[in-house]
Design a protein around this motif. Structure first.
Motif, PDB file in Angstrom:
ATOM      1  N   ARG A   1       1.300  -1.238  -0.016  1.00 40.41           N
ATOM      2  CA  ARG A   1       0.217  -0.228   0.111  1.00 40.41           C
ATOM      3  C   ARG A   1       0.689   1.460   0.046  1.00 40.41           C
ATOM      4  NH1 ARG A   1      -3.148  -2.397  -1.627  1.00 40.41           N
ATOM      5  NH2 ARG A   1      -5.387  -3.313  -1.006  1.00 40.41           N
ATOM      6  N   GLN A   2       0.237   2.403  -0.923  1.00 38.22           N
ATOM      7  CA  GLN A   2       1.177   3.247  -0.561  1.00 38.22           C
ATOM      8  C   GLN A   2       0.376   4.829  -0.548  1.00 38.22           C
ATOM      9  OE1 GLN A   2       3.153   5.419   0.994  1.00 38.22           O
ATOM     10  NE2 GLN A   2       4.313   4.476  -0.369  1.00 38.22           N
ATOM     11  N   TYR A   3       0.613   5.360   0.187  1.00 39.12           N
ATOM     12  CA  TYR A   3      -0.562   6.489   0.097  1.00 39.12           C
ATOM     13  C   TYR A   3      -0.371   7.604  -0.976  1.00 39.12           C
ATOM     14  CZ  TYR A   3      -0.790   6.578   5.568  1.00 39.12           C
ATOM     15  OH  TYR A   3      -0.940   5.991   6.835  1.00 39.12           O
ATOM     16  N   ASP A   4      -1.036   8.660  -1.374  1.00 39.35           N
ATOM     17  CA  ASP A   4      -0.826   8.808  -3.114  1.00 39.35           C
ATOM     18  C   ASP A   4      -1.057  10.652  -2.646  1.00 39.35           C
ATOM     19  OD1 ASP A   4      -1.387  10.048  -5.568  1.00 39.35           O
ATOM     20  OD2 ASP A   4      -4.004  10.206  -5.600  1.00 39.35           O
ATOM     21  N   SER A   5       0.571  10.382  -2.242  1.00 38.08           N
ATOM     22  CA  SER A   5       0.545  12.166  -1.253  1.00 38.08           C
ATOM     23  C   SER A   5       1.635  12.600  -1.528  1.00 38.08           C
ATOM     24  CB  SER A   5       0.280  12.445   0.036  1.00 38.08           C
ATOM     25  OG  SER A   5       0.227  13.687   0.109  1.00 38.08           O
ATOM     26  N   PRO A   6       2.363  13.581  -1.576  1.00 38.76           N
ATOM     27  CA  PRO A   6       4.627  13.562  -1.559  1.00 38.76           C
ATOM     28  C   PRO A   6       4.463  13.570  -0.062  1.00 38.76           C
ATOM     29  CG  PRO A   6       2.815  15.500  -2.339  1.00 38.76           C
ATOM     30  CD  PRO A   6       1.762  14.648  -2.617  1.00 38.76           C
ATOM     31  N   ASN A   7       3.616  13.800   0.638  1.00 36.78           N
ATOM     32  CA  ASN A   7       3.485  14.218   2.427  1.00 36.78           C
ATOM     33  C   ASN A   7       4.142  13.178   2.990  1.00 36.78           C
ATOM     34  OD1 ASN A   7       4.326  17.149   1.186  1.00 36.78           O
ATOM     35  ND2 ASN A   7       1.473  17.427   1.747  1.00 36.78           N
ATOM     36  N   ARG A   8       3.812  12.163   2.583  1.00 36.60           N
ATOM     37  CA  ARG A   8       3.490  11.234   3.614  1.00 36.60           C
ATOM     38  C   ARG A   8       4.011   9.897   3.204  1.00 36.60           C
ATOM     39  NH1 ARG A   8      -2.245  10.201   5.474  1.00 36.60           N
ATOM     40  NH2 ARG A   8      -3.274  10.233   4.292  1.00 36.60           N
ATOM     41  N   SER A   9       4.489   8.841   3.250  1.00 31.52           N
ATOM     42  CA  SER A   9       4.180   7.307   3.133  1.00 31.52           C
ATOM     43  C   SER A   9       4.373   6.217   4.218  1.00 31.52           C
ATOM     44  CB  SER A   9       6.219   7.365   2.124  1.00 31.52           C
ATOM     45  OG  SER A   9       6.826   7.193   3.678  1.00 31.52           O
ATOM     46  N   ILE A  10       4.221   5.018   3.528  1.00 32.69           N
ATOM     47  CA  ILE A  10       3.522   3.803   3.672  1.00 32.69           C
ATOM     48  C   ILE A  10       5.286   3.060   3.600  1.00 32.69           C
ATOM     49  CG2 ILE A  10       2.251   1.500   3.878  1.00 32.69           C
ATOM     50  CD1 ILE A  10       0.388   3.661   3.381  1.00 32.69           C
ATOM     51  N   ASN A  11       5.696   2.232   5.110  1.00 37.14           N
ATOM     52  CA  ASN A  11       6.433   1.557   4.756  1.00 37.14           C
ATOM     53  C   ASN A  11       6.526   0.703   4.008  1.00 37.14           C
ATOM     54  OD1 ASN A  11       8.547   3.811   5.710  1.00 37.14           O
ATOM     55  ND2 ASN A  11       8.060   2.230   7.619  1.00 37.14           N
ATOM     56  N   PRO A  12       7.325  -0.619   3.508  1.00 37.76           N
ATOM     57  CA  PRO A  12       7.470  -1.523   2.678  1.00 37.76           C
ATOM     58  C   PRO A  12       6.613  -2.960   3.955  1.00 37.76           C
ATOM     59  CG  PRO A  12       9.806  -1.365   2.202  1.00 37.76           C
ATOM     60  CD  PRO A  12       8.920   0.536   3.357  1.00 37.76           C
ATOM     61  N   LEU A  13       6.738  -3.964   3.107  1.00 38.04           N
ATOM     62  CA  LEU A  13       6.622  -5.296   4.373  1.00 38.04           C
ATOM     63  C   LEU A  13       8.406  -5.691   3.916  1.00 38.04           C
ATOM     64  CD1 LEU A  13       2.994  -6.300   4.656  1.00 38.04           C
ATOM     65  CD2 LEU A  13       4.076  -5.001   6.278  1.00 38.04           C
ATOM     66  N   TYR A  14       8.450  -6.943   4.570  1.00 36.83           N
ATOM     67  CA  TYR A  14       9.423  -7.925   4.293  1.00 36.83           C
ATOM     68  C   TYR A  14       9.198  -8.882   4.521  1.00 36.83           C
ATOM     69  CZ  TYR A  14      12.081  -2.445   5.145  1.00 36.83           C
ATOM     70  OH  TYR A  14      12.396  -2.042   4.932  1.00 36.83           O
ATOM     71  N   VAL A  15       8.691  -9.304   3.004  1.00 34.46           N
ATOM     72  CA  VAL A  15       8.320 -10.939   2.833  1.00 34.46           C
ATOM     73  C   VAL A  15       9.388 -11.681   2.771  1.00 34.46           C
ATOM     74  CG1 VAL A  15       6.628 -12.085   1.718  1.00 34.46           C
ATOM     75  CG2 VAL A  15       5.990  -9.345   1.910  1.00 34.46           C
ATOM     76  N   SER A  16       9.581 -13.100   3.299  1.00 32.26           N
ATOM     77  CA  SER A  16      10.396 -14.075   2.476  1.00 32.26           C
ATOM     78  C   SER A  16       9.732 -15.773   2.853  1.00 32.26           C
ATOM     79  CB  SER A  16      11.718 -14.341   3.238  1.00 32.26           C
ATOM     80  OG  SER A  16      11.400 -13.797   4.966  1.00 32.26           O
ATOM     81  N   PRO A  17      10.298 -16.353   1.782  1.00 32.85           N
ATOM     82  CA  PRO A  17       9.888 -18.008   2.340  1.00 32.85           C
ATOM     83  C   PRO A  17      10.045 -18.238   3.285  1.00 32.85           C
ATOM     84  CG  PRO A  17      12.225 -17.502   0.873  1.00 32.85           C
ATOM     85  CD  PRO A  17      11.448 -16.133   0.742  1.00 32.85           C
ATOM     86  N   GLY A  18       8.601 -19.046   3.474  1.00 31.85           N
ATOM     87  CA  GLY A  18       9.736 -19.834   4.861  1.00 31.85           C
ATOM     88  C   GLY A  18       9.761 -21.243   4.755  1.00 31.85           C
ATOM     89  N   HIS A  19       8.295 -21.664   3.893  1.00 34.48           N
ATOM     90  CA  HIS A  19       9.253 -22.887   3.718  1.00 34.48           C
ATOM     91  C   HIS A  19       8.142 -23.486   2.402  1.00 34.48           C
ATOM     92  CE1 HIS A  19      10.114 -27.486   4.087  1.00 34.48           C
ATOM     93  NE2 HIS A  19       8.995 -28.235   3.978  1.00 34.48           N
ATOM     94  N   ARG A  20       8.905 -24.270   1.573  1.00 33.00           N
ATOM     95  CA  ARG A  20       8.501 -24.616   0.541  1.00 33.00           C
ATOM     96  C   ARG A  20       7.634 -23.492  -0.501  1.00 33.00           C
ATOM     97  NH1 ARG A  20       4.555 -29.457   2.314  1.00 33.00           N
ATOM     98  NH2 ARG A  20       3.917 -29.680   0.178  1.00 33.00           N
ATOM     99  N   VAL A  21       7.975 -22.690  -0.826  1.00 32.53           N
ATOM    100  CA  VAL A  21       7.421 -21.515  -1.365  1.00 32.53           C
ATOM    101  C   VAL A  21       8.816 -20.508  -1.779  1.00 32.53           C
ATOM    102  CG1 VAL A  21       6.402 -19.447  -1.380  1.00 32.53           C
ATOM    103  CG2 VAL A  21       5.375 -21.034   0.362  1.00 32.53           C
ATOM    104  N   GLY A  22       8.755 -20.065  -3.404  1.00 31.00           N
ATOM    105  CA  GLY A  22       9.712 -19.663  -4.161  1.00 31.00           C
ATOM    106  C   GLY A  22       9.997 -18.563  -3.425  1.00 31.00           C
TER     107      GLY A  22
END
Length: 263
Positions: free
Chosen positions: A205-226
């Motif tokens: 998700r991201q705000y449609d505004s130059p004055n604020r922003s949303i940080n990303p999530l850090y997504v990684s495989p646990g097991h049996r997923v690339g």
């Protein structure tokens, strides 16, 4: 749902060195490639089905809350598990167990793993995929909580973390548009060759505004997923909020369960 490898379950009585050695073993046993029977399109499309033409896959979200004693100290963990199919909640269970060790970066599964396994044991449905609030392969020893739980249960799993534990983004992650996926590569802090793609910074998700922003999530495989599939799934399941729906629902249920216990 039963443990496939109970010998690898987290044990808070181990020394720190023994815990780290167990994580290294789990990291070598984990499969960081796609190995599941469902069609990933079925996760964002309720009309899609599993590869054999059955019902949409069961996707489980897992999150934690904590209970305090009379002195105000956290002494128990509450693990909340929400099972969904085709975007609908089909089951909610939770479990409470004592907290046996303090929080130590990189050893989260030894603090919170027992209630998670207990809650998963209470499920009457078998998950096709589990999403955890925490890291998978983005971990010093490639064995975050999503990897540890995924290997013990031998279930496809993904870690969804709000902060980066280790590794290095290939590009700047600030103020990126929705849908951006930036690889997270291993570095000297990770037990993997430098440059190994551990996961992705995913801008759900991201705000449609130059004055604020949303940080990303850090997504990684646990097991049996690339790693690429894990990132795509996180995006597909984040329908209206930053967190993928199963994890968001588990977070909400964890608060409800905690309130019901009066803590």
């Amino acid at each position: 749902m039963h443990d496939r490898r109970p010998d690898l379950a987290p044990d808070a009585d181990l020394s720190r060195g023994e815990m780290e050695a167990l994580q290294r073993e789990i990291g070598t046993l984990a499969t960081f490639e796609d190995d599941f029977a469902f069609d990933p399109d079925a996760l964002s499309n309720p009309l899609a089905s599993t590869a054999d033409g059955g019902k949409p896959p069961v996707v489980v979200g897992v999150d934690q809350s904590f209970l305090t004693n009379d002195a105000g100290d956290q002494d128990r963990a509450l693990s909340a598990v929400v099972a969904t199919r085709g975007g609908e909640v089909i089951e909610r269970v939770h479990a409470v167990t004592p907290l046996e060790i303090p929080y130590i970066p990189g050893l989260l599964s030894f603090r919170e793993g027992a209630p998670i396994l207990a809650a998963l044991e209470n499920l009457s449905v078998d998950p096709d995929l589990c999403l955890f609030d925490g890291s998978g392969r983005i971990h010093f020893r490639q064995a975050g909580i999503a990897t540890h739980m995924g290997v013990v249960r031998d279930v496809p799993s993904i870690g969804v973390a709000k902060s980066l534990l280790c590794g290095m983004p290939r590009e700047d992650t600030d103020d990126r548009p929705t849908g951006t996926k930036i690889p997270i590569e291993s570095n000297a802090r990770v037990d993997a060759p430098d440059g190994t793609v551990l996961g992705y910074a995913v801008q759900t998700r991201q705000y449609d505004s130059p004055n604020r922003s949303i940080n990303p999530l850090y997504v990684s495989p646990g097991h049996r997923v690339g790693p690429e599939t894990a990132a795509d799934i996180a995006l597909a399941l984040a329908s209206s909020y930053k967190l993928p729906d199963p994890v968001r629902l588990a977070d909400k249920y964890a608060d409800e369960a905690k309130t019901s216990l009066g803590k």
